[in-house]
Motif scaffolding. Structure first.
Motif, PDB file in Angstrom:
ATOM      1  N   SER A 160       0.881  -0.876   0.127  1.00 41.50           N
ATOM      2  CA  SER A 160      -0.188  -0.016  -0.143  1.00 41.50           C
ATOM      3  C   SER A 160       1.113   1.438  -0.080  1.00 41.50           C
ATOM      4  N   THR A 161       1.933   1.211   0.266  1.00 40.06           N
ATOM      5  CA  THR A 161       3.090   2.508   0.840  1.00 40.06           C
ATOM      6  C   THR A 161       3.271   2.420  -0.700  1.00 40.06           C
ATOM      7  N   ALA A 162       4.030   1.114  -1.418  1.00 40.49           N
ATOM      8  CA  ALA A 162       4.498   1.630  -2.608  1.00 40.49           C
ATOM      9  C   ALA A 162       2.955   2.539  -4.091  1.00 40.49           C
ATOM     10  N   ALA A 163       1.706   1.616  -3.077  1.00 39.88           N
ATOM     11  CA  ALA A 163       0.984   2.217  -5.204  1.00 39.88           C
ATOM     12  C   ALA A 163       0.670   3.844  -4.140  1.00 39.88           C
ATOM     13  N   ARG A 164       0.750   3.756  -3.381  1.00 39.34           N
ATOM     14  CA  ARG A 164       0.678   5.676  -3.047  1.00 39.34           C
ATOM     15  C   ARG A 164       1.820   6.540  -3.126  1.00 39.34           C
ATOM     16  N   VAL A 165       2.571   5.686  -3.354  1.00 38.84           N
ATOM     17  CA  VAL A 165       3.869   6.421  -3.590  1.00 38.84           C
ATOM     18  C   VAL A 165       3.915   7.211  -5.707  1.00 38.84           C
ATOM     19  N   PHE A 166       2.660   6.263  -5.405  1.00 38.48           N
ATOM     20  CA  PHE A 166       2.669   5.967  -7.590  1.00 38.48           C
ATOM     21  C   PHE A 166       1.339   6.951  -7.553  1.00 38.48           C
ATOM     22  N   VAL A 167       0.578   6.581  -7.065  1.00 39.44           N
ATOM     23  CA  VAL A 167      -0.007   7.838  -7.013  1.00 39.44           C
ATOM     24  C   VAL A 167      -0.555   9.425  -7.341  1.00 39.44           C
ATOM     25  N   ILE A 168       0.675   9.638  -5.514  1.00 35.62           N
ATOM     26  CA  ILE A 168       1.187  10.611  -5.500  1.00 35.62           C
ATOM     27  C   ILE A 168       2.357  11.176  -6.413  1.00 35.62           C
ATOM     28  N   SER A 169       2.893  10.388  -6.953  1.00 36.97           N
ATOM     29  CA  SER A 169       4.002  10.867  -7.755  1.00 36.97           C
ATOM     30  C   SER A 169       3.353  11.451  -9.007  1.00 36.97           C
ATOM     31  N   ALA A 170       2.357  10.305  -9.930  1.00 33.20           N
ATOM     32  CA  ALA A 170       2.479   9.966 -11.087  1.00 33.20           C
ATOM     33  C   ALA A 170       0.588  10.237 -11.636  1.00 33.20           C
ATOM     34  N   ALA A 184      -3.354   0.097   9.892  1.00 32.16           N
ATOM     35  CA  ALA A 184      -1.869   0.407   9.831  1.00 32.16           C
ATOM     36  C   ALA A 184      -1.595   0.596   8.615  1.00 32.16           C
ATOM     37  N   SER A 185      -2.206  -0.057   7.276  1.00 36.75           N
ATOM     38  CA  SER A 185      -1.740   0.351   6.291  1.00 36.75           C
ATOM     39  C   SER A 185      -2.275   1.096   5.428  1.00 36.75           C
ATOM     40  N   LEU A 186      -3.785   2.060   5.928  1.00 37.12           N
ATOM     41  CA  LEU A 186      -3.824   3.222   6.027  1.00 37.12           C
ATOM     42  C   LEU A 186      -3.334   3.839   6.296  1.00 37.12           C
ATOM     43  N   THR A 187      -2.797   3.541   7.703  1.00 38.13           N
ATOM     44  CA  THR A 187      -2.100   5.230   8.731  1.00 38.13           C
ATOM     45  C   THR A 187      -0.678   5.335   7.720  1.00 38.13           C
ATOM     46  N   LEU A 188       0.210   4.167   7.535  1.00 35.71           N
ATOM     47  CA  LEU A 188       1.217   3.877   7.970  1.00 35.71           C
ATOM     48  C   LEU A 188       1.297   4.471   6.291  1.00 35.71           C
ATOM     49  N   SER A 189       0.852   3.446   5.462  1.00 36.71           N
ATOM     50  CA  SER A 189       1.495   3.763   3.802  1.00 36.71           C
ATOM     51  C   SER A 189       1.458   5.549   3.535  1.00 36.71           C
ATOM     52  N   ASN A 190       0.591   6.001   4.200  1.00 33.69           N
ATOM     53  CA  ASN A 190       0.067   7.465   3.778  1.00 33.69           C
ATOM     54  C   ASN A 190       1.066   7.963   4.246  1.00 33.69           C
ATOM     55  N   ALA A 191       1.592   8.104   5.639  1.00 27.69           N
ATOM     56  CA  ALA A 191       2.661   9.080   5.887  1.00 27.69           C
ATOM     57  C   ALA A 191       4.236   8.586   5.110  1.00 27.69           C
ATOM     58  N   PHE A 192       4.433   6.895   5.013  1.00 22.76           N
ATOM     59  CA  PHE A 192       5.641   7.226   4.455  1.00 22.76           C
ATOM     60  C   PHE A 192       5.735   7.537   3.086  1.00 22.76           C
ATOM     61  N   GLY A 193       4.063   7.071   2.741  1.00 22.44           N
ATOM     62  CA  GLY A 193       3.869   7.746   1.025  1.00 22.44           C
ATOM     63  C   GLY A 193       4.493   8.980   0.681  1.00 22.44           C
ATOM     64  N   VAL A 230       1.062  12.326  15.477  1.00 22.73           N
ATOM     65  CA  VAL A 230       0.125  11.116  16.190  1.00 22.73           C
ATOM     66  C   VAL A 230      -0.521  10.404  15.685  1.00 22.73           C
ATOM     67  N   ASN A 231      -0.362  10.635  14.197  1.00 22.53           N
ATOM     68  CA  ASN A 231      -1.388   9.371  13.838  1.00 22.53           C
ATOM     69  C   ASN A 231       0.065   8.301  13.400  1.00 22.53           C
ATOM     70  N   LEU A 232       0.788   8.789  13.018  1.00 22.61           N
ATOM     71  CA  LEU A 232       1.750   7.972  12.618  1.00 22.61           C
ATOM     72  C   LEU A 232       2.567   6.955  13.905  1.00 22.61           C
ATOM     73  N   LEU A 233       2.666   7.927  14.366  1.00 20.50           N
ATOM     74  CA  LEU A 233       3.080   6.813  16.227  1.00 20.50           C
ATOM     75  C   LEU A 233       1.870   5.755  16.678  1.00 20.50           C
ATOM     76  N   LEU A 234       0.268   6.651  16.644  1.00 19.88           N
ATOM     77  CA  LEU A 234      -1.082   5.361  16.523  1.00 19.88           C
ATOM     78  C   LEU A 234      -0.730   3.940  15.557  1.00 19.88           C
ATOM     79  N   GLY A 235      -0.495   4.487  14.250  1.00 21.43           N
ATOM     80  CA  GLY A 235      -0.681   3.236  13.267  1.00 21.43           C
ATOM     81  C   GLY A 235       0.582   2.106  13.572  1.00 21.43           C
ATOM     82  N   ALA A 236       1.784   3.248  14.032  1.00 23.34           N
ATOM     83  CA  ALA A 236       2.550   2.372  14.724  1.00 23.34           C
ATOM     84  C   ALA A 236       2.540   1.737  15.811  1.00 23.34           C
TER      85      ALA A 236
END
Length: 297
Positions: free
Chosen positions: A19-29, A217-226, A270-276
């Protein structure tokens, strides 16, 4: 001692990474960084790709949780969670509480401060820090301490309410929609976690924890890391529109007078840490050893 199969943890890891890879792709392209909307015609592809990964991983976690139970996880209760697992949850809860208070402080300096959010950040930040210290001192989850973790779900509801109050366009801007959905997911997850840690679980509690944990975790962390990865790797036309704080985005919007005034913002810490914390809670639940079986005695 019998080891759990830990298939749910594999699904969790795959869900977050893909999901992080997909989020980066969506943001970038596929994101119009002037408005935050997806480019017209790209909506279906992007939504199927990103949310499809998350939904498939969350659904798969229900089945893997069942397999993990069959390999011994069902014998493990909240009372068996201690030591490193308890310490890890406690320390992450402290950090989440500290950054909740930090979010309240930064809200004071906002161009249009929201008193409801400040109140929630300060009160629940203090609650999380106190809860974490009790957890670390006791070194185990008593029914009262375990049930108190459901209060984090109440805090997530408060932040979700603010998100809906503060965003004029939610469903059309992926960043806002993901934040709102992740807060709703965390609210459900922490209520379920409080039920499990207090010893009040039902036969479906662990499957529900697996579903909501992987989804959240997928929603929160993928958006933060993406967003972080896109800031470093995306073309300048994209990375230049990504800022570190909501204050910077708000100031840019004021300067532009609302015309092409969108800036993508790093997820609140705080969102990132709660996701973690969500991911770690699943790890602690599924990665431990079970109690001795009759065959081992």
């Amino acid at each position: 001692m019998k080891k759990n199969s830990k298939l749910t943890l594999l699904i969790l890891a795959l869900g977050v990474v893909l999901s992080t890879a997909a989020r980066v792709f969506v943001i970038s392209a596929h994101t119009d960084m002037n408005t935050g909307f997806l480019y017209h015609g790209d909506e279906l592809l992007c939504n199927l790709l990103y949310y499809g990964v998350i939904v498939i991983a969350s659904a798969a976690a229900v089945f893997t949780a069942r397999l993990d139970e069959n390999s011994g996880i069902k014998e493990r209760s909240a009372a068996d969670i201690s030591g490193a697992g308890t310490a890890l949850i406690g320390f992450l809860t402290i950090f989440a509480g500290v950054f909740a208070v930090y979010e309240g402080i930064t809200e004071i300096d906002a161009i249009t401060p929201n008193k409801f959010l400040m109140f929630a950040d300060f009160i629940f930040g203090a609650v999380q820090v106190a809860l974490a210290f009790v957890t670390l001192v006791k070194k185990k989850f008593t029914p009262g301490v375990g049930y108190s973790y459901s209060l984090i779900g109440v805090y997530c509801i408060c932040r979700g309410i603010y998100c809906f109050m503060n965003r004029m366009a939610i469903t059309t801007v992926p960043e806002y929609l993901i934040e709102c959905m992740s807060l709703i997911g965390m609210a459900v997850f922490f209520v379920l976690l409080g039920r499990f840690l207090s010893g009040n679980e039902t036969p479906r509690t662990r499957k529900a924890l697996s579903f909501w944990g992987v989804l959240t975790a997928s929603l929160t962390l993928s958006n933060a890391f993406g967003v972080m990865i896109a800031k470093l790797t995306a073309p300048s036309s994209v990375s230049g529109r990504i800022v570190y704080t909501s204050f910077a985005a708000e100031r840019f919007k004021q300067a532009q007078k609302g015309i092409d005034a969108y800036n993508m913002v790093f997820s609140p810490w705080v969102n990132l840490l709660l996701g973690a914390l969500t991911a770690v809670a699943l790890v602690v639940l599924f990665a431990g050893r079970t109690a001795k079986s009759d065959e081992d005695v």
